[in-house]
Design a protein around this motif. Structure first.
Motif, PDB file in Angstrom:
ATOM      1  N   LYS A   2     -33.342   3.114  15.814  1.00 58.45           N
ATOM      2  CA  LYS A   2     -33.280   1.983  14.892  1.00 58.45           C
ATOM      3  C   LYS A   2     -34.366   0.996  15.239  1.00 58.45           C
ATOM      4  O   LYS A   2     -34.548   0.623  16.388  1.00 58.45           O
ATOM      5  CB  LYS A   2     -31.913   1.315  14.987  1.00 58.45           C
ATOM      6  CG  LYS A   2     -31.789   0.074  14.102  1.00 58.45           C
ATOM      7  CD  LYS A   2     -30.436  -0.551  14.244  1.00 58.45           C
ATOM      8  CE  LYS A   2     -30.338  -1.825  13.421  1.00 58.45           C
ATOM      9  NZ  LYS A   2     -29.014  -2.474  13.534  1.00 58.45           N
ATOM     10  N   ALA A 135     -31.280  -2.451  -0.204  1.00 66.36           N
ATOM     11  CA  ALA A 135     -30.350  -2.429   0.925  1.00 66.36           C
ATOM     12  C   ALA A 135     -29.027  -1.758   0.565  1.00 66.36           C
ATOM     13  O   ALA A 135     -28.261  -1.373   1.464  1.00 66.36           O
ATOM     14  CB  ALA A 135     -30.103  -3.853   1.413  1.00 66.36           C
ATOM     15  N   ARG A 139     -30.265   5.855   1.421  1.00 68.57           N
ATOM     16  CA  ARG A 139     -31.552   6.332   1.928  1.00 68.57           C
ATOM     17  C   ARG A 139     -32.622   5.992   0.894  1.00 68.57           C
ATOM     18  O   ARG A 139     -32.380   6.090  -0.309  1.00 68.57           O
ATOM     19  CB  ARG A 139     -31.520   7.847   2.185  1.00 68.57           C
ATOM     20  CG  ARG A 139     -32.866   8.417   2.637  1.00 68.57           C
ATOM     21  CD  ARG A 139     -32.773   9.871   3.041  1.00 68.57           C
ATOM     22  NE  ARG A 139     -34.092  10.458   3.249  1.00 68.57           N
ATOM     23  CZ  ARG A 139     -34.832  10.275   4.330  1.00 68.57           C
ATOM     24  NH1 ARG A 139     -34.379   9.523   5.318  1.00 68.57           N
ATOM     25  NH2 ARG A 139     -36.020  10.838   4.455  1.00 68.57           N
ATOM     26  N   ASN A 242     -38.805   7.562  10.916  1.00 70.26           N
ATOM     27  CA  ASN A 242     -37.694   7.218  10.014  1.00 70.26           C
ATOM     28  C   ASN A 242     -37.018   5.902  10.397  1.00 70.26           C
ATOM     29  O   ASN A 242     -35.806   5.850  10.648  1.00 70.26           O
ATOM     30  CB  ASN A 242     -36.655   8.344  10.002  1.00 70.26           C
ATOM     31  CG  ASN A 242     -37.204   9.618   9.416  1.00 70.26           C
ATOM     32  OD1 ASN A 242     -37.800   9.611   8.343  1.00 70.26           O
ATOM     33  ND2 ASN A 242     -37.030  10.715  10.131  1.00 70.26           N
ATOM     34  N   ASN A 244     -35.395   2.105  10.232  1.00 74.16           N
ATOM     35  CA  ASN A 244     -34.743   1.137   9.358  1.00 74.16           C
ATOM     36  C   ASN A 244     -35.689  -0.051   9.191  1.00 74.16           C
ATOM     37  O   ASN A 244     -36.608  -0.237   9.989  1.00 74.16           O
ATOM     38  CB  ASN A 244     -33.434   0.633   9.965  1.00 74.16           C
ATOM     39  CG  ASN A 244     -32.350   1.700   9.993  1.00 74.16           C
ATOM     40  OD1 ASN A 244     -32.569   2.823   9.567  1.00 74.16           O
ATOM     41  ND2 ASN A 244     -31.196   1.342  10.510  1.00 74.16           N
ATOM     42  N   TYR A 245     -35.434  -0.849   8.169  1.00 75.80           N
ATOM     43  CA  TYR A 245     -36.190  -2.084   7.983  1.00 75.80           C
ATOM     44  C   TYR A 245     -35.199  -3.239   7.896  1.00 75.80           C
ATOM     45  O   TYR A 245     -34.234  -3.174   7.127  1.00 75.80           O
ATOM     46  CB  TYR A 245     -37.026  -2.026   6.706  1.00 75.80           C
ATOM     47  CG  TYR A 245     -37.624  -3.366   6.312  1.00 75.80           C
ATOM     48  CD1 TYR A 245     -38.731  -3.860   6.978  1.00 75.80           C
ATOM     49  CD2 TYR A 245     -37.063  -4.124   5.294  1.00 75.80           C
ATOM     50  CE1 TYR A 245     -39.272  -5.093   6.635  1.00 75.80           C
ATOM     51  CE2 TYR A 245     -37.598  -5.356   4.942  1.00 75.80           C
ATOM     52  CZ  TYR A 245     -38.706  -5.834   5.619  1.00 75.80           C
ATOM     53  OH  TYR A 245     -39.224  -7.047   5.283  1.00 75.80           O
ATOM     54  N   THR A 246     -35.415  -4.262   8.715  1.00 76.30           N
ATOM     55  CA  THR A 246     -34.547  -5.429   8.693  1.00 76.30           C
ATOM     56  C   THR A 246     -35.312  -6.620   8.134  1.00 76.30           C
ATOM     57  O   THR A 246     -36.344  -7.013   8.675  1.00 76.30           O
ATOM     58  CB  THR A 246     -34.035  -5.760  10.105  1.00 76.30           C
ATOM     59  OG1 THR A 246     -33.309  -4.637  10.607  1.00 76.30           O
ATOM     60  CG2 THR A 246     -33.118  -6.976  10.064  1.00 76.30           C
ATOM     61  N   GLU A 263     -30.357  -5.102   6.184  1.00 71.86           N
ATOM     62  CA  GLU A 263     -31.036  -3.883   6.624  1.00 71.86           C
ATOM     63  C   GLU A 263     -31.225  -2.907   5.471  1.00 71.86           C
ATOM     64  O   GLU A 263     -30.347  -2.745   4.623  1.00 71.86           O
ATOM     65  CB  GLU A 263     -30.219  -3.224   7.736  1.00 71.86           C
ATOM     66  CG  GLU A 263     -30.901  -2.057   8.413  1.00 71.86           C
ATOM     67  CD  GLU A 263     -30.107  -1.554   9.602  1.00 71.86           C
ATOM     68  OE1 GLU A 263     -29.253  -0.668   9.402  1.00 71.86           O
ATOM     69  OE2 GLU A 263     -30.317  -2.073  10.716  1.00 71.86           O
ATOM     70  N   LYS A 265     -32.136   1.120   4.702  1.00 68.73           N
ATOM     71  CA  LYS A 265     -32.056   2.414   5.378  1.00 68.73           C
ATOM     72  C   LYS A 265     -33.411   3.139   5.369  1.00 68.73           C
ATOM     73  O   LYS A 265     -34.315   2.805   4.609  1.00 68.73           O
ATOM     74  CB  LYS A 265     -31.005   3.282   4.692  1.00 68.73           C
ATOM     75  CG  LYS A 265     -29.598   2.701   4.720  1.00 68.73           C
ATOM     76  CD  LYS A 265     -29.086   2.567   6.145  1.00 68.73           C
ATOM     77  CE  LYS A 265     -27.579   2.275   6.172  1.00 68.73           C
ATOM     78  NZ  LYS A 265     -27.225   1.014   5.495  1.00 68.73           N
ATOM     79  N   PRO A 266     -33.540   4.170   6.212  1.00 69.44           N
ATOM     80  CA  PRO A 266     -34.809   4.889   6.327  1.00 69.44           C
ATOM     81  C   PRO A 266     -35.152   5.697   5.070  1.00 69.44           C
ATOM     82  O   PRO A 266     -34.337   5.898   4.185  1.00 69.44           O
ATOM     83  CB  PRO A 266     -34.578   5.821   7.520  1.00 69.44           C
ATOM     84  CG  PRO A 266     -33.421   5.249   8.262  1.00 69.44           C
ATOM     85  CD  PRO A 266     -32.562   4.615   7.215  1.00 69.44           C
ATOM     86  N   ASN A 270     -38.945   3.443   2.165  1.00 72.60           N
ATOM     87  CA  ASN A 270     -38.581   2.268   2.939  1.00 72.60           C
ATOM     88  C   ASN A 270     -39.781   1.313   2.974  1.00 72.60           C
ATOM     89  O   ASN A 270     -40.930   1.759   2.930  1.00 72.60           O
ATOM     90  CB  ASN A 270     -38.210   2.733   4.353  1.00 72.60           C
ATOM     91  CG  ASN A 270     -37.852   1.605   5.297  1.00 72.60           C
ATOM     92  OD1 ASN A 270     -38.718   0.853   5.733  1.00 72.60           O
ATOM     93  ND2 ASN A 270     -36.586   1.507   5.634  1.00 72.60           N
TER      94      ASN A 270
END
Length: 328
Positions: A2, A135, A139, A242, A244-246, A263, A265-266, A270
């Protein structure tokens, strides 16, 4: 792994115009294309430029998205190739450059590919424009088989469609024409990079080996006037496929109303693409993108953005501690 990637991903810059494809654009015309003084001067997709971009991609002087048009990314790739081959580095597609480029690989630029089950099984998604809506997805996958196939072969979707008129990309067993980016004659990838250089004025990222030789060049979106990229020497801290992006509300993106972190997801769509290379700068890294056609042509709002395929290749050449220098 993550990854909390507090990076701004807004895009600013000129949009790439949609240009026409000539009626004689096909596997044969591209593979047999030769240099002429008129190469790259028209508005249509140019078979000679398609061939040039594929050969540069295979030599790891990436032109970004292979689209058959003459743009800044292609000129920068030509310039870097010329410099490493002892030619005048002027970024011009001329006869001397063409001869050196053809020496790099003798395999055809385009090949036929049979669509596989894995190419069409999905799941595919409609990616919303707003980050808050993204968000909600499980995926951030591809929007369809055409986008997956285009990215698989480093191509612009418009070029993929122009080379395959009337073909259905969602049917396994269908034969299509694609860029031959994985030719057997392509140079072996260096095991590890000794140093990464990010040249802000040229919008490129360079990979150097232990002898100081440039072994790969990738077009990059690097910072903006509002959020410029850093200067000086730093290091790779970690590599995360892969990610995650916050979203950090401190950035206050235009159009994002959220006041709390959330967040995404991958997935290849993304906001930071398929790979995140974390640097020893808080909340800063080298990453992919859901919009490969804009790499090098639009600002990244701080981080260094590459195409997904280029950052995936780069991620295999770096490790924790690899030096990264930002050159003004």
């Amino acid at each position: 792994m993550k990854v909390v990637a507090y990076v701004a991903v807004g895009v600013m810059g000129l949009a790439t115009p949609v240009l026409a494809a000539p009626q004689d654009l096909n596997l044969e015309t591209v593979n047999k294309a030769e240099w002429t003084a008129e190469a790259g001067k028209g508005k249509e997709i140019d078979p000679a430029l398609v061939k040039t971009q594929v050969l540069l991609d295979r030599a790891r002087f990436s032109p970004g998205v292979i689209d058959g048009h003459n743009g800044e990314n292609l000129r920068n790739a030509i310039k870097a190739f010329e410099k490493e081959r002892g030619l005048k580095p002027d970024g011009t597609l001329d006869e001397e450059f063409w001869a050196k480029l053809k020496e790099a690989s003798s395999e055809p630029a385009l090949v036929e590919y049979t669509i596989q089950d894995v190419d069409v099984k999905g799941p595919f998604v409609t990616v919303p424009d707003k980050l808050e809506d993204q968000a909600r997805l499980d995926r951030l996958g591809y929007s369809g088989p055409d986008e997956l196939l285009a990215e698989k072969f480093h191509m612009d979707v418009d070029l993929l469609k122009a080379l395959n008129p009337g073909k259905a990309f969602d049917k396994p067993g269908t034969s299509i024409v694609v860029a031959n980016v994985d030719a057997q004659s392509a140079p072996e990838k260096p095991e590890k990079a000794d140093k990464i250089e990010i040249v802000k004025s040229q919008h490129v990222l360079r990979v150097l080996d232990k002898g100081g030789t440039v072994v790969a060049v990738y077009p990059a979106s690097i910072g903006s006037e509002e959020k410029p990229a850093p200067s000086g020497s730093h290091r790779v801290r970690a590599v995360a496929p892969n990610p995650n992006y916050t979203y950090n509300p401190d950035y206050a993106f235009k159009g994002v109303k959220a006041k709390e972190k959330f967040e995404i997801k991958p997935g290849p769509n993304n906001p930071v693409g398929s790979t995140w290379i974390d640097l020893s700068i808080e909340s800063f890294g080298i990453h992919g993108t859901p919009e490969p056609e804009k790499v090098g042509k639009a600002y990244s709002q701080g981080c260094v953005r590459l195409t997904n395929w280029d950052v995936e290749e780069l991620s295999k050449m770096v490790e924790k501690g690899t030096p990264v220098e930002f050159i003004d």
